[in-house]
Design a protein around this motif. Sequence first.
Motif, PDB file in Angstrom:
ATOM      1  N   UNK A 230       0.696  -1.143  -0.044  1.00 42.16           N
ATOM      2  CA  UNK A 230       0.001  -0.179  -0.012  1.00 42.16           C
ATOM      3  C   UNK A 230       0.688   1.400  -0.042  1.00 42.16           C
ATOM      4  N   UNK A 231       1.990   1.335   0.728  1.00 45.42           N
ATOM      5  CA  UNK A 231       2.890   2.475   0.521  1.00 45.42           C
ATOM      6  C   UNK A 231       3.572   2.555  -0.665  1.00 45.42           C
ATOM      7  N   UNK A 232       3.952   1.256  -1.419  1.00 42.33           N
ATOM      8  CA  UNK A 232       4.936   1.178  -2.569  1.00 42.33           C
ATOM      9  C   UNK A 232       3.908   1.835  -3.899  1.00 42.33           C
ATOM     10  N   UNK A 233       2.696   1.516  -3.713  1.00 41.13           N
ATOM     11  CA  UNK A 233       1.466   1.799  -4.824  1.00 41.13           C
ATOM     12  C   UNK A 233       1.263   3.443  -4.754  1.00 41.13           C
ATOM     13  N   UNK A 234       1.742   3.898  -3.756  1.00 43.41           N
ATOM     14  CA  UNK A 234       1.351   5.340  -3.917  1.00 43.41           C
ATOM     15  C   UNK A 234       2.257   6.029  -4.873  1.00 43.41           C
ATOM     16  N   UNK A 235       3.205   5.316  -5.389  1.00 42.33           N
ATOM     17  CA  UNK A 235       3.971   6.009  -6.328  1.00 42.33           C
ATOM     18  C   UNK A 235       4.009   5.376  -7.525  1.00 42.33           C
ATOM     19  N   UNK A 236       3.123   6.416  -8.502  1.00 38.50           N
ATOM     20  CA  UNK A 236       2.648   5.761  -9.782  1.00 38.50           C
ATOM     21  C   UNK A 236       3.916   5.578 -10.960  1.00 38.50           C
ATOM     22  N   UNK A 237       4.939   6.147 -10.666  1.00 40.07           N
ATOM     23  CA  UNK A 237       5.914   6.012 -11.559  1.00 40.07           C
ATOM     24  C   UNK A 237       6.448   4.452 -11.410  1.00 40.07           C
ATOM     25  N   UNK A 238       6.404   3.894 -10.350  1.00 41.15           N
ATOM     26  CA  UNK A 238       6.749   2.359 -10.261  1.00 41.15           C
ATOM     27  C   UNK A 238       5.657   1.279 -10.506  1.00 41.15           C
ATOM     28  N   UNK A 239       4.638   1.920 -11.168  1.00 40.62           N
ATOM     29  CA  UNK A 239       3.637   1.157 -11.428  1.00 40.62           C
ATOM     30  C   UNK A 239       3.874  -0.196 -12.231  1.00 40.62           C
ATOM     31  N   UNK A 240       4.726   0.108 -13.203  1.00 42.93           N
ATOM     32  CA  UNK A 240       5.122  -1.133 -14.191  1.00 42.93           C
ATOM     33  C   UNK A 240       5.817  -2.336 -13.165  1.00 42.93           C
ATOM     34  N   UNK A 241       6.261  -1.958 -12.124  1.00 47.09           N
ATOM     35  CA  UNK A 241       6.834  -2.987 -11.086  1.00 47.09           C
ATOM     36  C   UNK A 241       5.652  -3.708 -10.613  1.00 47.09           C
ATOM     37  N   UNK A 242       4.533  -3.300 -10.295  1.00 47.02           N
ATOM     38  CA  UNK A 242       3.560  -3.799  -9.409  1.00 47.02           C
ATOM     39  C   UNK A 242       2.382  -4.151  -9.943  1.00 47.02           C
ATOM     40  N   UNK A 243       2.141  -3.406 -10.851  1.00 45.12           N
ATOM     41  CA  UNK A 243       0.512  -3.524 -11.381  1.00 45.12           C
ATOM     42  C   UNK A 243       0.014  -4.873 -11.744  1.00 45.12           C
ATOM     43  N   UNK A 244       0.812  -5.812 -12.445  1.00 39.52           N
ATOM     44  CA  UNK A 244       0.401  -6.981 -13.024  1.00 39.52           C
ATOM     45  C   UNK A 244       0.346  -7.960 -11.891  1.00 39.52           C
ATOM     46  N   UNK A 245       1.332  -7.924 -10.840  1.00 35.42           N
ATOM     47  CA  UNK A 245       1.222  -8.943  -9.516  1.00 35.42           C
ATOM     48  C   UNK A 245      -0.054  -8.523  -8.844  1.00 35.42           C
ATOM     49  N   UNK A 246      -0.390  -7.441  -8.579  1.00 38.70           N
ATOM     50  CA  UNK A 246      -1.373  -7.181  -7.767  1.00 38.70           C
ATOM     51  C   UNK A 246      -2.705  -7.329  -8.248  1.00 38.70           C
ATOM     52  N   UNK A 247      -2.927  -7.136  -9.691  1.00 37.22           N
ATOM     53  CA  UNK A 247      -3.999  -7.426 -10.512  1.00 37.22           C
ATOM     54  C   UNK A 247      -4.330  -9.060 -10.182  1.00 37.22           C
ATOM     55  N   UNK A 248      -3.225  -9.619 -10.528  1.00 38.56           N
ATOM     56  CA  UNK A 248      -3.496 -11.170 -10.319  1.00 38.56           C
ATOM     57  C   UNK A 248      -3.975 -11.550  -9.081  1.00 38.56           C
ATOM     58  N   UNK A 249      -3.423 -10.756  -8.041  1.00 33.96           N
ATOM     59  CA  UNK A 249      -3.708 -11.039  -6.583  1.00 33.96           C
ATOM     60  C   UNK A 249      -5.064 -10.503  -6.338  1.00 33.96           C
ATOM     61  N   UNK A 250      -5.811  -9.767  -7.142  1.00 36.01           N
ATOM     62  CA  UNK A 250      -6.934  -9.356  -6.775  1.00 36.01           C
ATOM     63  C   UNK A 250      -7.920 -10.479  -7.338  1.00 36.01           C
ATOM     64  N   UNK A 251      -7.647 -10.906  -8.515  1.00 38.06           N
ATOM     65  CA  UNK A 251      -8.581 -12.036  -9.236  1.00 38.06           C
ATOM     66  C   UNK A 251      -8.157 -13.434  -8.638  1.00 38.06           C
ATOM     67  N   UNK A 252      -7.532 -13.602  -7.460  1.00 36.01           N
ATOM     68  CA  UNK A 252      -7.106 -14.762  -6.773  1.00 36.01           C
ATOM     69  C   UNK A 252      -8.338 -15.509  -6.451  1.00 36.01           C
ATOM     70  N   UNK A 253      -8.892 -16.650  -6.679  1.00 39.68           N
ATOM     71  CA  UNK A 253     -10.082 -17.040  -5.776  1.00 39.68           C
ATOM     72  C   UNK A 253     -10.056 -17.008  -4.450  1.00 39.68           C
ATOM     73  N   UNK A 254      -9.118 -17.191  -3.624  1.00 35.66           N
ATOM     74  CA  UNK A 254      -9.055 -17.042  -2.293  1.00 35.66           C
ATOM     75  C   UNK A 254      -8.665 -15.439  -1.774  1.00 35.66           C
TER      76      UNK A 254
END
Length: 472
Positions: free
Chosen positions: A208-232
């Motif tokens: 949550x602290x890292x995602x506040x910096x949008x210039x780093x978006x390339x590093x975290x967007x895919x991993x976190x979107x996959x986590x959001x879609x995780x069945x559990x």
Amino acid sequence: SSGINAEYGGFSFEVELVHLTYEYCCHLKKHTMQKAWPHLLNLLREACTITGNPPVTLLGLGFLQLYLTNCPQLEDTKARRELQEVTFKLVEMTTDIASKSLSGNSWFGRRSEVLPVYNEVISVKKEVDSESSLSDEENYEGEHVYTLQAIYVLNECLAQIIDLVYGSEEKDKAITILSPLISKISVYIRNHAHHNMPNAKASAALLSSITDYQYCRKAWSKELFDALLDPDFFIIDPTSLPQWKIITEHLIAHDNLLFADLLMRVTTATGGLLSSNEVFYTQKARLIRRLSFTIYCCEYNQYCKYISKIQECFVEAMKLNQAYQVIREVFLGFRVLILRMSPGTFTPLWPIMLNELYGHLIEFRDSLRTRGDSSFDANPRLLNMYLSISKLLDQALVLSAEMIPDFQVHNWAFVCDRPTTDDTELSFRCLAGEIADQYDKALEDESVKRTANAPFLTAPSIADVRELQPFY
């Protein structure tokens, strides 16, 4: 000095000296700390050479944050390069400590996994000496005891360090640091085992602290979107939900393509050619819940322009009459829309939802009338669908008329009986009253104390139809 590395009874001179130095620096004046930078740099470089001593590495990262937050940025090119080098090394070492509870990548899988607890890894045979077994367990735990501390230190320091060390034209270098970190930390948030809950909670705070910096978006967007879609995904510590609200807002709010992708997934969910209807219904319900959570996390009225697509998703889902888990999520989603969008935005959806609400409550009443409460016990999904429907009615009764003007026109059908007079008998009974009548016949009545301006139904699920009786 690196020569001081003795430990007696668990006491490390090296760690204590570094800790003492850190506490001393915390009380230095800013200009004094600025002058001491060459010596501090030597200390940080030495900390980078010390392996196998996690407290020294974690204190080194603390030193770095302390200097950066109290002193102006270095102007000299060489000094900035040296600062970036030591930053990269310290973050890399701290990341390694934070990933001690992960297994290495196997040859048949691309992802690491969270190591299980000691008792699940090592089976102690009766022939083995108990003291030896205890020693093995202590060694196992010793390798992982600093994992949680490392994640919390990264949460406290990393985002600020990255922002201060790299200038506006050097932000791409930050991705080199963050990519391997997020790749490892995301493993914790995808593991929902009970023993991993503390690590998952700390990892959510870090993200949550890292995602506040949008210039780093390339590093975290895919991993976190996959986590959001995780069945559990929703099997998490409830106290980490505020962090996930921040993460989801940062993930979706600044990228409309991701929200459009989520909408498309809800609309086109099929479950696969060889999948049963049950698999399809479960997948559909999960996607609708994630859509609702995303709308809830983002700003008020942010997704008004997508209301026609959202309405299409809800209408198509309502056509699955026997998919109780899907209908449950649709009513949850509509409650979210009421809270996160202005009343006029979803006016076209009200007639559909009111019709569905009335129809399902009629079914509920008739089931109680003909079969009593026994028919619900064998179908928890049907029970929880009626809970979700009842929660919409509960929410409508709590909110002000300005927030739900469309409901006010029809509330007489649900909750308002026509008053009696001396000359006429009661000719109309509202739906909630009819359901209450069936409960009165089948079950014992219970007295209820409602809190003003607060929903009555707060349980996430129910196991018995009697749990709805106090509401009606």
